[in-house]
Design a protein around this motif. Structure first.
Motif, mmCIF file in Angstrom:
data_model
loop_
_atom_site.group_PDB
_atom_site.id
_atom_site.type_symbol
_atom_site.label_atom_id
_atom_site.label_comp_id
_atom_site.label_asym_id
_atom_site.label_seq_id
_atom_site.Cartn_x
_atom_site.Cartn_y
_atom_site.Cartn_z
ATOM 1 N N HIS A 1 18.702 -45.409 -19.394
ATOM 2 C CA HIS A 1 17.979 -46.548 -19.965
ATOM 3 C C HIS A 1 16.494 -46.249 -20.190
ATOM 4 C CE1 HIS A 1 17.174 -46.960 -15.688
ATOM 5 N NE2 HIS A 1 16.157 -47.754 -16.005
ATOM 6 N N LEU A 2 15.945 -45.240 -19.521
ATOM 7 C CA LEU A 2 14.532 -44.889 -19.708
ATOM 8 C C LEU A 2 14.303 -44.057 -20.965
ATOM 9 C CD1 LEU A 2 13.503 -43.992 -16.051
ATOM 10 C CD2 LEU A 2 13.016 -46.094 -17.335
ATOM 11 N N GLN A 3 15.372 -43.499 -21.504
ATOM 12 C CA GLN A 3 15.243 -42.615 -22.654
ATOM 13 C C GLN A 3 14.542 -43.286 -23.829
ATOM 14 O OE1 GLN A 3 15.183 -39.615 -23.473
ATOM 15 N NE2 GLN A 3 15.162 -39.909 -25.665
ATOM 16 N N ALA A 4 14.732 -44.564 -24.004
ATOM 17 C CA ALA A 4 14.100 -45.256 -25.137
ATOM 18 C C ALA A 4 12.583 -45.122 -25.089
ATOM 19 C CB ALA A 4 14.502 -46.726 -25.148
ATOM 20 N N ALA A 5 12.018 -45.141 -23.902
ATOM 21 C CA ALA A 5 10.564 -45.008 -23.760
ATOM 22 C C ALA A 5 10.088 -43.606 -24.119
ATOM 23 C CB ALA A 5 10.140 -45.338 -22.334
ATOM 24 N N PHE A 6 10.951 -42.615 -23.941
ATOM 25 C CA PHE A 6 10.567 -41.226 -24.200
ATOM 26 C C PHE A 6 10.996 -40.741 -25.582
ATOM 27 C CE2 PHE A 6 11.446 -41.237 -19.477
ATOM 28 C CZ PHE A 6 10.114 -41.413 -19.126
ATOM 29 N N ALA A 7 11.782 -41.529 -26.282
ATOM 30 C CA ALA A 7 12.343 -41.091 -27.564
ATOM 31 C C ALA A 7 11.344 -41.146 -28.727
ATOM 32 C CB ALA A 7 13.579 -41.911 -27.898
ATOM 33 N N LYS A 8 10.380 -42.038 -28.622
ATOM 34 C CA LYS A 8 9.433 -42.193 -29.730
ATOM 35 C C LYS A 8 8.549 -40.959 -29.879
ATOM 36 C CE LYS A 8 9.248 -47.125 -28.918
ATOM 37 N NZ LYS A 8 8.522 -48.165 -28.224
ATOM 38 N N PRO A 9 8.284 -40.565 -31.118
ATOM 39 C CA PRO A 9 7.357 -39.445 -31.328
ATOM 40 C C PRO A 9 5.975 -39.792 -30.776
ATOM 41 C CG PRO A 9 8.522 -39.966 -33.354
ATOM 42 C CD PRO A 9 8.842 -41.058 -32.372
ATOM 43 N N CYS B 1 7.654 -43.197 -16.762
ATOM 44 C CA CYS B 1 7.462 -41.996 -15.929
ATOM 45 C C CYS B 1 7.449 -42.352 -14.449
ATOM 46 C CB CYS B 1 6.163 -41.282 -16.297
ATOM 47 S SG CYS B 1 6.238 -40.310 -17.810
ATOM 48 N N LEU B 2 6.733 -43.415 -14.102
ATOM 49 C CA LEU B 2 6.671 -43.816 -12.697
ATOM 50 C C LEU B 2 8.032 -44.286 -12.190
ATOM 51 C CD1 LEU B 2 3.182 -45.557 -12.603
ATOM 52 C CD2 LEU B 2 3.830 -43.331 -11.635
ATOM 53 N N THR B 3 8.791 -44.957 -13.042
ATOM 54 C CA THR B 3 10.149 -45.359 -12.669
ATOM 55 C C THR B 3 11.027 -44.125 -12.480
ATOM 56 O OG1 THR B 3 9.947 -47.464 -13.827
ATOM 57 C CG2 THR B 3 12.189 -46.671 -13.408
ATOM 58 N N LEU B 4 10.910 -43.175 -13.399
ATOM 59 C CA LEU B 4 11.676 -41.930 -13.300
ATOM 60 C C LEU B 4 11.358 -41.212 -11.986
ATOM 61 C CD1 LEU B 4 13.516 -40.130 -15.343
ATOM 62 C CD2 LEU B 4 11.478 -38.714 -15.393
ATOM 63 N N GLN B 5 10.097 -41.170 -11.636
ATOM 64 C CA GLN B 5 9.654 -40.483 -10.423
ATOM 65 C C GLN B 5 10.057 -41.239 -9.156
ATOM 66 O OE1 GLN B 5 5.505 -38.814 -10.024
ATOM 67 N NE2 GLN B 5 5.320 -40.603 -8.695
ATOM 68 N N ASN B 6 9.772 -42.523 -9.124
ATOM 69 C CA ASN B 6 9.930 -43.285 -7.886
ATOM 70 C C ASN B 6 11.347 -43.773 -7.621
ATOM 71 O OD1 ASN B 6 7.176 -42.948 -7.400
ATOM 72 N ND2 ASN B 6 6.655 -44.840 -8.462
ATOM 73 N N GLN B 7 12.107 -44.053 -8.672
ATOM 74 C CA GLN B 7 13.457 -44.574 -8.471
ATOM 75 C C GLN B 7 14.549 -43.536 -8.684
ATOM 76 O OE1 GLN B 7 14.029 -48.234 -10.645
ATOM 77 N NE2 GLN B 7 12.111 -49.088 -9.887
ATOM 78 N N TYR B 8 14.258 -42.505 -9.488
ATOM 79 C CA TYR B 8 15.296 -41.517 -9.812
ATOM 80 C C TYR B 8 14.939 -40.113 -9.335
ATOM 81 C CZ TYR B 8 17.183 -45.295 -12.542
ATOM 82 O OH TYR B 8 17.701 -46.510 -12.919
ATOM 83 N N HIS B 9 13.809 -39.973 -8.643
ATOM 84 C CA HIS B 9 13.353 -38.700 -8.093
ATOM 85 C C HIS B 9 13.196 -37.625 -9.170
ATOM 86 C CE1 HIS B 9 13.950 -40.645 -4.280
ATOM 87 N NE2 HIS B 9 15.193 -40.921 -4.640
#
Length: 158
Positions: free
Chosen positions: A144-152, A32-40
């Motif tokens: 590449h971040l999707q893997a972290a969000f894909a898990k139930p 989440c922090l990577t999504l926010q800080n690097q990808y806005h």
């Protein structure tokens, strides 16, 4: 689950509690922090999308702009406040910094309330094969971040 049942389940408090549980996973927090800080990206939006994924709902494409617009009231304020808080971290006491962080969390809660209000005025559809979190990561160029969000969620918390 019907559209009406989803709207009854999705309250501001339910989304906030879901956020606290979901974000408690180190893998999710880091992503989440990577999504926010690097990808806005917007973490509150991502968490809402994950909630919808978990309940097998999707937003109709024609309504996506309404969801984005619902962020408008708080997004700029949150962004500027977050930057200010980061700068203050080295210049203020721990107590004052924690108070600033608590205020930022109140802004986050308001943003989630705006998202919930928006979603509860939309007609949701059953989720197709692609998850909303996957779509959002792709939209931001953060596949590449999707893997972290894909898990139930239940897998992450156990």
């Amino acid at each position: 689950m019907t559209n009406q049942q989803a709207h009854q389940l999705l309250t501001m408090e339910q989304l906030w509690q879901f956020s606290l549980e979901y974000y408690s996973s180190r893998e999710v927090k880091d992503a989440c922090l990577t999504l926010q800080n690097q990808y806005h990206g917007n973490v509150n939006l991502l968490i809402l999308l994950k909630w919808l994924d978990e309940h097998h709902f999707s937003i109709q494409e024609k309504d996506w702009h309404r969801v984005e617009q619902s962020l408008g009231r708080t997004e700029a304020l949150l962004h500027h406040y977050r930057e200010l808080r980061r700068k203050l971290k080295i210049a203020v006491s721990d107590t004052l910094y924690r108070e600033a962080l608590q205020f930022e969390l109140q802004l986050e809660k308001q943003q989630q309330a705006d998202l919930v209000d928006c979603i509860n005025h939309l007609s949701l559809k059953s989720r197709d094969e692609h998850s909303l979190t996957q779509m959002y990561c792709h939209l931001l160029g953060a596949d590449h971040l999707q893997a972290a969000f894909a898990k139930p969620v239940d897998v992450l918390l156990n």
